[in-house]
Structures are given as structure tokens and as C-alpha cells.
Design an enzyme around this catalytic site. Structure first.
Site, PDB file in Angstrom:
ATOM      1  CE  LYS A  90    -104.707   5.046  30.480  1.00 10.09           C
ATOM      2  NZ  LYS A  90    -103.958   4.214  31.105  1.00 10.09           N
ATOM      3  CE  LYS A 126    -100.756   9.886  33.205  1.00 12.44           C
ATOM      4  NZ  LYS A 126     -99.967   8.512  33.537  1.00 12.44           N
ATOM      5  CE  LYS A 137     -96.067   2.120  32.694  1.00 17.50           C
ATOM      6  NZ  LYS A 137     -97.640   2.348  32.512  1.00 17.50           N
TER       7      LYS A 137
HETATM    8  N1  AQP Z   1     -96.027  11.031  34.495  1.00 18.50           N
HETATM    9  C1  AQP Z   1     -96.196  10.525  35.385  1.00 18.50           C
HETATM   10  N2  AQP Z   1     -95.694  12.000  36.282  1.00 18.50           N
HETATM   11  C2  AQP Z   1     -95.325  10.396  37.546  1.00 18.50           C
HETATM   12  N3  AQP Z   1     -96.550   9.658  38.424  1.00 18.50           N
HETATM   13  C3  AQP Z   1     -96.883   8.813  37.258  1.00 18.50           C
HETATM   14  N4  AQP Z   1     -97.318   7.808  37.061  1.00 18.50           N
HETATM   15  C4  AQP Z   1     -97.788   7.610  35.361  1.00 18.50           C
HETATM   16  N5  AQP Z   1     -96.527   8.336  35.278  1.00 18.50           N
HETATM   17  C5  AQP Z   1     -96.595   9.183  36.013  1.00 18.50           C
HETATM   18  C6  AQP Z   1     -97.110   6.603  37.948  1.00 18.50           C
HETATM   19  O1  AQP Z   1     -96.088   6.225  37.803  1.00 18.50           O
HETATM   20  C7  AQP Z   1     -97.102   4.538  38.739  1.00 18.50           C
HETATM   21  C8  AQP Z   1     -97.522   3.506  37.719  1.00 18.50           C
HETATM   22  O2  AQP Z   1     -98.404   4.097  36.629  1.00 18.50           O
HETATM   23  P1  AQP Z   1     -99.398   2.684  36.462  1.00 18.50           P
HETATM   24  O3  AQP Z   1     -98.656   2.235  34.705  1.00 18.50           O
HETATM   25  O4  AQP Z   1     -99.773   2.336  36.880  1.00 18.50           O
HETATM   26  O5  AQP Z   1    -100.392   3.503  35.204  1.00 18.50           O
HETATM   27  P2  AQP Z   1    -100.839   5.064  34.784  1.00 18.50           P
HETATM   28  O6  AQP Z   1    -100.072   6.285  36.301  1.00 18.50           O
HETATM   29  O7  AQP Z   1    -101.120   5.181  34.045  1.00 18.50           O
HETATM   30  O8  AQP Z   1     -98.986   5.401  33.892  1.00 18.50           O
HETATM   31  P3  AQP Z   1     -98.640   5.745  31.703  1.00 18.50           P
HETATM   32  O9  AQP Z   1     -97.203   5.488  32.120  1.00 18.50           O
HETATM   33  O10 AQP Z   1     -99.364   7.152  32.027  1.00 18.50           O
HETATM   34  O11 AQP Z   1     -99.302   4.195  31.468  1.00 18.50           O
HETATM   35  P4  AQP Z   1    -100.556   3.979  30.245  1.00 18.50           P
HETATM   36  O12 AQP Z   1     -99.541   4.935  29.714  1.00 18.50           O
HETATM   37  O13 AQP Z   1     -99.977   2.650  30.412  1.00 18.50           O
HETATM   38  O14 AQP Z   1    -101.458   4.982  31.284  1.00 18.50           O
HETATM   39  C9  AQP Z   1     -98.409   5.361  39.455  1.00 18.50           C
HETATM   40  O15 AQP Z   1     -97.888   5.756  40.823  1.00 18.50           O
HETATM   41  C10 AQP Z   1     -98.841   6.262  38.622  1.00 18.50           C
HETATM   42  O16 AQP Z   1     -99.123   7.389  39.072  1.00 18.50           O
END
Ligand code: AQP
Length: 330
Positions: A110, A193, A196
Site C-alpha cells: 500500500k 487479490k 474494494k
Molecule cells: N479478495 C479477497 N478474498 C478473500 N477475502 C478477502 N478480504 C479482503 N479481500 C479479500 C477479507 O475481507 C476482510 C475485510 O478486509 P478489510 O476491509 O479489512 O481490508 P483488506 O483485507 O485490505 O480488504 P480490501 O477489500 O482489499 O480493502 P482495501 O482495498 O481497502 O485494501 C478481511 O478479513 C480480508 O482478509
């Protein structure tokens, strides 16, 4: 068994967040004591427009409930409403080491490899705050997607370090990472991965995408060379990702999907995956629409959730402060 997990309000939740995490939260709430947090302080670790952050925080709360979390069963709350998270984060930060934080891959991803003098401190300290989130409630289990594995390891290390130095205080929490769906990949690039906060909407399917957008995104999703639909993460990562999504959303085993679509090329497979996603997300979207119509209900759920969370958070924080040698206020 006490369960804690959180989701960042950093955009509209994707099917990755749902299949990797929230779906499991819903299942767990009937058998365990559960706290599910909207980790808004974590969302501040990258630049956010204040209005967008407020909107996204309510949206995550509503999506939690639309996906099946019930406030009478699980404690649903916003992290910033329980200031003990930030306080415990400082205390845990005093136990964390720079070397272990530097090794965190999410920080590296990030901060986009930025030099240390410009990379954000919040992003660097993110895993310490996450450890505090979990330890504040003495959670024993943490359901997360695969990308959070490393952060969970750090949480366990900090819990053990604290216990060794100050006496047995925290259970060492276990990650609950599902075998299938723990890492849903981007539709535009199966080596990354699904996230969002990605700028390209074709990368993800959001839980609130309208049916036409879902169909269109699946149609445009990258595929691999060849025509056969089979699970082969080495040779066919894009198709394997779509198969996994299909299997989870339609609740149908992968071999049965392979048998149906095996040698027919990708067009029908993608068309029917699009329909399965539209059908699978429809009840969530319908419930979400009802919840959005009544913001005072959402605010009340979060207010009451924070009150219930604080009942657990305050004693832990006091115990930690006392063990570390801080003079209690009298
Ligand atoms: N692609 C994914 N597949 C399976 N699990 C996922 N998680 C996120 N992306 C995937 C799981 O969702 C939960 C919440 O995630 P988060 O919002 O705390 O942050 P993150 O892991 O960084 O998820 P994002 O969607 O990728 O957010 P951004 O874009 O803000 O970085 C966690 O349990 C995560 O493992």
C-alpha cells in the site's frame, strides 16, 4: 469461543470481502460470542475524503446486516466509537519492533514501495492497531481472508510477548482462514487479490453492483488460453478464480461445475456465472435498500454496539495499564 473481526470502510464491499470473511461471520454468530467492527480508524491510513468515509462507514454497517449479521446476536460497532482501541494500540506499539512492522507485506503494497520518509506512519502502524482491536476483547478466534494471515501472526506474537513480560493476560488468538474463498482474485488480473479500493471497477464485483454491471463485469473478466473450464491454479488462474466464485455463490461443488461446463468454452460458463451472482446478491441488495431507508436505525445499532463493546474493552484496558505499571486514576 470469542470471535472478533473487522472490515475497513474503504469502499463498497466486494464479493472477496463477502466470500472470504463476512459469510463466515454470519455462520459463526449462532455458535460463538461475536464482535464485528467497522474499522474506520484503519481506513484513515490512506487519504480519504471525510464525507466519503462517513458514508462508507454507514454502508459497511448496513451491508453487515444485509448479509445476515443480527445486532441482537453480534455486537456491531464502529472502531472510533470505542476510544480504547487507540489507547491499547499505543501500549501494544511499545512492544512492537520496527523490524517486524517493516516486514508486513500490506505496508509494502500500500505504500507502493515509497521511500520511508514519505510512506504514511498510520499505514506502518496499522498491524499494531489491528492487534489492539483483537486483544481488547480477548478474542480467541479471528475469521479473516488469507491476506490478513501475516497481521494475525503479529497479533499472536504481541500477545505472547505481553504475557511473557507482564503475566498471563491475553489468549493467543487463532486465525480462521477458510480453505476455499480465502483469496478471491481480481477479475482483470488473477494474480492480484480482489480489493474494494481498486480504482478500476472492472477489477471487482461489489455487493451493490446492479445486475447489468455484474453481467458485464463477468463477461469482460479475463480468461486463460484454451477452452476448458477446470480448476488449475497454475495453468488457468483466471478460470480457477471464476470457478471458485461460482462454486461459493451458487453453493455447488467445483467438480459438478467442471462436469457441466468442462469443454464448452467460456461464453456459457461466464453467462451463467453472471446470473448466479445476480441471484446470489439479490437478497443482500434488497435488504440493504430497506436499511438505507432508515439511517436512524443504523446509527442506533452502532451506538448500542459501541456501548456493549465498551463494557468489555474498559476492563481489559485497565488490566493492561495496571500490569504495565501505569498509575490508575483514583
Ligand atoms: N479478495 C479477497 N478474498 C478473500 N477475502 C478477502 N478480504 C479482503 N479481500 C479479500 C477479507 O475481507 C476482510 C475485510 O478486509 P478489510 O476491509 O479489512 O481490508 P483488506 O483485507 O485490505 O480488504 P480490501 O477489500 O482489499 O480493502 P482495501 O482495498 O481497502 O485494501 C478481511 O478479513 C480480508 O482478509
Amino acid at each position: 469461543m470469542k470471535v472478533f473481526s473487522g472490515v475497513q470502510p474503504s469502499g463498497i464491499l466486494t464479493i472477496g470481502n463477502y466470500l472470504g470473511a463476512i459469510r463466515h461471520f454470519v455462520r459463526l454468530q449462532d455458535s460463538a460470542e461475536c464482535l464485528f467492527c467497522i474499522v474506520d480508524l484503519h481506513a484513515l491510513t490512506v487519504p480519504r475524503d471525510p464525507e466519503d468515509l462517513r458514508r462508507d462507514t454507514r454502508t459497511v454497517a448496513n451491508l453487515y446486516m444485509a448479509c445476515g449479521l443480527r445486532p441482537e446476536r453480534s455486537i456491531l460497532f464502529a472502531q472510533s466509537h470505542v476510544h480504547e482501541h487507540a489507547e491499547l494500540s499505543w501500549l501494544m506499539g511499545c512492544l512492537a519492533r520496527l523490524g517486524e512492522l517493516r516486514r508486513m507485506t500490506q505496508f509494502k503494497d500500500k505504500s507502493h514501495g515509497a521511500q520511508e520518509d514519505v510512506a504514511g506512519f498510520g499505514l506502518f502502524a496499522y498491524p499494531v492497531l489491528m492487534a489492539a482491536d483483537i486483544l481488547l476483547y480477548k478474542a480467541s478466534h479471528v475469521p479473516v481472508g488469507d491476506d490478513q494471515r501475516q497481521h494475525l501472526e503479529l497479533t499472536r506474537d504481541l500477545a505472547q510477548r505481553f504475557n511473557a513480560r507482564f503475566g498471563e493476560t491475553f489468549p493467543v488468538p487463532e486465525a480462521m482462514i477458510a480453505g476455499v474463498g480465502a483469496r478471491i482474485m481480481g477479475l482483470d488480473d488473477p494474480t492480484r487479490k480482489m480489493s474494494k479500493s481498486e480504482p478500476n471497477p472492472g477489477h471487482y464485483i461489489s455487493l451493490l453492483d446492479p445486475p447489468e454491471a455484474i453481467r458485464d463485469k463477468v463477461k469482460r473478466a479475463v480468461t486463460d488460453s484454451g477452452r476448458d473450464v477446470r480448476l488449475d491454479w497454475e495453468g488457468k488462474p483466471a478460470v480457477s478464480n471464476l470457478l471458485e466464485i461460482f462454486s461459493l455463490i451458487a453453493d455447488e461443488p467445483v467438480p459438478s461445475l467442471e462436469a457441466r461446463y468442462g469443454r464448452q468454452g467460456y461464453a456459457r460458463f461466464k453467462r451463467e456465472l453472471g446470473e448466479a451472482l445476480v441471484a446470489g446478491l439479490a437478497p443482500i441488495q434488497a435488504r440493504f435498500a430497506e436499511l438505507v431507508a432508515d439511517p436512524s436505525y443504523t446509527d442506533r445499532v452502532l451506538r448500542e454496539g459501541a456501548e456493549r463493546a465498551r463494557v468489555q474493552a474498559v476492563p481489559t484496558l485497565n488490566e493492561v495499564k495496571e500490569r504495565m505499571g501505569l498509575l490508575g486514576a483514583r
